[in-house]
Design a protein around this motif. Structure first.
Motif, PDB file in Angstrom:
ATOM      1  N   GLU A   1     -32.830  86.876  91.969  1.00  0.00           N
ATOM      2  CA  GLU A   1     -33.024  87.897  93.003  1.00  0.00           C
ATOM      3  C   GLU A   1     -31.819  88.828  93.107  1.00  0.00           C
ATOM      4  O   GLU A   1     -31.954  89.984  93.481  1.00  0.00           O
TER       5      GLU A   1
ATOM      6  N   TYR B   1     -40.824  87.435  94.594  1.00  0.00           N
ATOM      7  CA  TYR B   1     -40.428  87.227  93.205  1.00  0.00           C
ATOM      8  C   TYR B   1     -39.493  86.024  93.123  1.00  0.00           C
ATOM      9  O   TYR B   1     -38.863  85.646  94.118  1.00  0.00           O
ATOM     10  N   ARG B   2     -39.405  85.444  91.959  1.00  0.00           N
ATOM     11  CA  ARG B   2     -38.611  84.223  91.778  1.00  0.00           C
ATOM     12  C   ARG B   2     -37.197  84.414  92.318  1.00  0.00           C
ATOM     13  O   ARG B   2     -36.516  85.345  91.936  1.00  0.00           O
ATOM     14  N   GLY B   3     -36.830  83.557  93.210  1.00  0.00           N
ATOM     15  CA  GLY B   3     -35.480  83.617  93.763  1.00  0.00           C
ATOM     16  C   GLY B   3     -35.406  84.318  95.103  1.00  0.00           C
ATOM     17  O   GLY B   3     -34.579  83.978  95.924  1.00  0.00           O
ATOM     18  N   THR B   4     -36.270  85.299  95.349  1.00  0.00           N
ATOM     19  CA  THR B   4     -36.187  86.034  96.616  1.00  0.00           C
ATOM     20  C   THR B   4     -36.655  85.133  97.755  1.00  0.00           C
ATOM     21  O   THR B   4     -37.532  84.304  97.578  1.00  0.00           O
ATOM     22  N   LEU B   5     -36.070  85.341  98.943  1.00  0.00           N
ATOM     23  CA  LEU B   5     -36.398  84.464 100.059  1.00  0.00           C
ATOM     24  C   LEU B   5     -37.742  84.802 100.695  1.00  0.00           C
ATOM     25  O   LEU B   5     -38.404  83.918 101.219  1.00  0.00           O
TER      26      LEU B   5
ATOM     27  N   GLU C   1     -43.942  91.277  97.355  1.00  0.00           N
ATOM     28  CA  GLU C   1     -42.884  91.818  98.212  1.00  0.00           C
ATOM     29  C   GLU C   1     -43.254  93.168  98.824  1.00  0.00           C
ATOM     30  O   GLU C   1     -42.391  93.996  99.092  1.00  0.00           O
TER      31      GLU C   1
ATOM     32  N   LYS D   1     -30.927  77.498  98.330  1.00  0.00           N
ATOM     33  CA  LYS D   1     -30.890  76.782  97.055  1.00  0.00           C
ATOM     34  C   LYS D   1     -29.584  76.022  96.908  1.00  0.00           C
ATOM     35  O   LYS D   1     -28.564  76.405  97.455  1.00  0.00           O
TER      36      LYS D   1
END
Lengths: 543, 269
Positions: A74, B133-137, B113, A326
């Protein structure tokens, strides 16, 4: 050959404070005078001339950083992008920039030397390969030693002399420059699910080894080996409310030995828990001011997204529990560990507001700029490319007051910053971003513009908006070549790597080999980093 | 209106984030033809793949099987995008306003998003609808997505606000780590609402429940009357009358906060 003429020169190591004078360069070094028809001149009228920036504590390469890169897609999506061109490799900026982008971004700020502050011997090879792909800056690394179980075992046995040889062997095996101690004993304890919070208590698994013993013995070894950089120390109890006592106790334990106290902001808190957390920067600064054996870097924080990366595994587990985000945890066999947790510092959060203030307070209250340096413990407190924001805060007390007004009320009672009027001068900024860290790293060719110094020179437009000024150097010269001009990278040069070769008894390898073969998962021959892995190594013999 | 007709199915996907009303509404026909799109790693002109008709319009229509055209309507803020045929991945991702209609099927990550606007898909859609998306909170924070057919995995993953309606079946992990908003389902496969922290999932047919969802009661929530009226404007009929049946209410996911709400429709009799 090159002459920079008409600029106001700030070269605090040579006591030059804003004088208009020429800087002459030949053969990649600063020289007294250049003459002849082929001398190029840069007209620096209206500009400010600094020695290239030196970052004493940053995390830009290696296994932990790569782990963090993989964990935070991200942060790459919205990051500054470098697209492929004949001069540049593609890459991303953001919280954990890719290797080439790291070089571009540091050069874009006017920095020419960076010290990667935490390298396990086991991942040193990988670190050097990444550093090789980090252009435009010279590099050095500190090697993680204070939780190396083979060394701790020798301390348990009272074999300090042999431990010193083993430490020196490891430093050369890693092709490192300095010795790093992270949460001494605490990372070893983490392998038992514990931490080492009290300096006088034995580390789990040992009866005689305490954090205090590790700190004092290792600092003594570094001094005896005559390493150019003192022991680089991340104290126990990082980030915890009330850790000021541990930090001051640590300074006492050092007992006159040299040490560089890393990211001091994270070690200057009072209070008993998160609700009562307060700044103890005044107490810390007063004590620190009286300890001439110590240097420190700020480890300041700025509000916004960051990724915390540290060998301090137990702290990272706690931070993970606090954030619920994480968590990455790495175990590095018998040597150290590592934790990665993405974190967002919020201006509305009381704890974060106190942390923000403490970083600035330490920079303002420690009265000798030669002993406190600008860092954010990149990327832990903020990204290195945000240093100009901190410079603006240090140089402009009115702007600082505007920022303080935005802090939550309950934070204001817990900080000292509103009462501090000091403003940094340009000369003091030159000390905390270049001359001071170069001196602490023991790099006589860096951080100044005297004859014989490396011709790393940065020219800024003098601008009352210091953030804009320091964020956009007009020119950067690396080894005498113009590499950045008005924000554009003009020429790609590789940096060198500074390493030390400390003297040690060659027989130490016979002691180590059977232990290594018993405890490690790799073969002994593959452990030390070969010289061929380094590009442009600059070796310093020590001891 | 601007009409683009795909000449032939590209061999590798095209990345065409320029194809949004925000961009095309300001361009003349010649400029439209020269719009840059990526074909694999190569940058090419739009007219190498599309017949281009019209100019200067906020209505953009795409004809043909655009299932290998990605990022259509990315970040659009206004106007209309209509796809007569299929649409590729990331349709309407980061969208802020306007409407997108697809007559055929859509792929994964539609409305990912997004923070406003309306996406309607006449056929089936892929997974990760309105997701983070992958990783976004956080995933979508506002807006509406309506899929007439079925949907894939992780529908509404980490969504925070807004509405997703899947009239057919959704696959596993619908509402994964959901933080708020509403998902209405014709039915779902396994692990619906896993790790949901808040928000509402409504299923119009019985679904397999995770053991970490606890039964509360059977009732007819008042808010559904208001909600059903709102959705009726989009052609969706949500039952709410007590004479027709009632909703079984479950709380979960107890593996996290237990503050999420899962409503399963039980017809009367």
């Amino acid at each position: 050959m090159l002459r920079i003429t008409g600029g106001r020169v700030y070269d605090p190591a040579n006591e030059v404070d804003g004088e208009v004078r020429d800087v002459c360069i030949s053969g990649g070094r600063i020289v007294e005078e250049v003459t002849g028809a082929d001398v190029r001149t840069i007209d620096a009228a209206g500009m400010v001339v600094f020695p290239g920036g030196v970052d004493v504590h940053t995390h830009v390469a290696g296994g932990a950083l790569n782990f963090a890169r993989a964990m935070t897609p991200e942060n790459h999506r919205n990051a500054a992008k470098f697209t492929h061109s004949p001069e540049l490799r593609a890459g991303v900026g953001g919280t954990t920039p890719s290797t080439f982008a790291t070089g571009y971004l540091y050069a874009g700020l006017g920095y020419t030397t960076v010290n990667e502050a935490a390298v396990p011997v086991l991942s040193a090879r990988h670190t050097h390969e990444e550093l090789r792909d980090t252009p435009l800056v010279d590099k050095s690394c500190c090697v993680l030693m204070a939780n190396n179980e083979l060394i701790l075992d020798l301390l348990e046995e009272g074999e300090t002399e042999r431990a010193k040889h083993l430490l020196a062997w490891h430093l050369w095996a890693a092709k490192g420059y300095g010795v790093k101690a992270v949460n001494p004993g605490g990372v070893t304890a983490w392998k038992w699910g514990k931490d080492a919070k009290i300096l006088s208590e034995p580390v789990p698994g040992y009866s005689k080894v305490t954090p205090a013993k590790i700190i004092s013995s290792m600092a003594a070894m570094v001094d005896e080996l005559e390493l150019p950089h003192p022991m680089h120390l991340h104290c126990n109890n990082l980030g915890a409310p009330g850790n000021i006592d541990t930090t001051i106790e640590t300074m006492k334990v050092l007992d006159g030995h040299r040490a560089h106290m890393a990211h001091l902001q994270f070690h200057s808190y009072g209070g008993d828990d998160w609700d009562t957390l307060r700044s103890e920067s005044v107490r810390l600064a007063e004590f620190f001011n009286e300890q001439p054996n110590l240097t420190a870097d700020a480890g300041a924080i700025l509000f916004g997204d960051s990724v915390t990366i540290t060998a301090d595994g137990p702290w990272q587990h706690l931070l993970y529990q606090l954030t619920g985000r994480k968590w990455g945890n790495l175990d590095v066999e018998n040597e150290t560990g590592c934790g990665v947790v993405p974190y967002t510092y919020k201006g509305t959060n009381m704890v974060n507001a106190v942390q923000w203030a403490v970083g600035l307070e330490l920079l303002l209250l420690i009265n000798d700029p030669w002993r406190i340096y600008l860092t954010t413990d990149h990327p832990n407190g903020a990204c290195f490319w945000r240093y100009p924001e901190i410079i603006h805060l240090l140089m402009n007390a009115d702007f600082r007051r505007e920022c303080i007004e935005k802090l939550p009320d309950k934070a204001l009672k817990r900080i000292h910053l509103p009462g501090i009027d000091r403003e940094y001068t340009l000369s003091e900024i030159a000390i905390i971003i270049s001359a001071g860290p170069a001196r602490a790293l023991g790099m006589p060719q860096k951080g100044h513009l005297g004859v014989g110094a490396d011709a790393d020179v940065v020219l800024y437009n003098d601008d009352s908006d210091r953030e804009r000024m320091f964020g956009h150097p007009r020119y950067l010269l690396k080894g005498g070549e113009v590499v950045v001009e008005e924000g554009d990278i003009r020429k790609m040069v590789d940096g060198r790597e500074f390493i030390v070769r400390p003297s040690y008894d060659d027989n130490i390898e016979e002691y180590l080999r059977p232990l290594f073969e018993q405890y490690y998962t790799m073969s002994f021959e593959n452990y030390p980093v070969e010289m061929e892995r380094l590009e442009g190594a600059d070796i310093r013999e020590c001891g | 209106m601007i009409t683009l007709t795909l000449k032939e199915q590209p061999e590798v996907p095209i990345e065409a984030e320029a194809l949004s009303p925000d961009v095309v509404s300001k361009l003349g026909n010649d400029e439209l033809r020269a719009l840059p799109i990526f074909y694999g790693k190569r940058q090419l002109r739009l007219d190498e793949f599309f017949e281009v008709e019209g100019e200067l319009s906020e209505e953009l229509e795409i004809h043909g099987d655009a299932s290998r055209v990605k990022w259509l309507g990315r970040g659009m803020t206004h106007g209309q995008l209509r796809i007569v045929g299929n649409a590729g991945m990331h349709l309407g991702a980061f969208m802020k306003g306007g409407t997108i209609d697809v007559t055929g099927n859509a792929s994964d990550w539609i409305g990912a998003e997004m923070s406003g606007g309306l996406i309607r898909v006449g056929g089936n859609a892929g997974g990760q609808i309105g997701a983070a998306y992958r990783g976004t909170l956080t995933g979508m924070t506002a807006g509406t997505i309506v899929v007439e057919g079925s949907a894939g995995l992780e529908v509404g993953m980490r969504m925070k606000r807004g509405t997703i309606v899947i009239k057919g079946m959704a696959k596993d992990f619908t509402g994964l780590e959901m933080k708020g908003g509403t998902i209405i389902l014709g039915g779902a496969e396994l692990r619906t609402g896993a790790w949901m922290n808040r928000g509402t999932i409504i299923s119009l047919t019985p679904i397999p429940l995770l053991p970490t969802f606890a039964y509360n009661c059977s009732y007819n929530p008042t808010f559904l009357r208001v909600y059903a009226r709102e959705l009726a404007g989009l052609g969706i009929s949500l039952p709410f009358e007590e004479s027709e049946g009632s909703y079984e209410s479950y709380s979960g996911d107890a593996a996290v906060s237990r503050k999420g709400e899962l409503l399963v429709w039980q017809p009367a009799g």
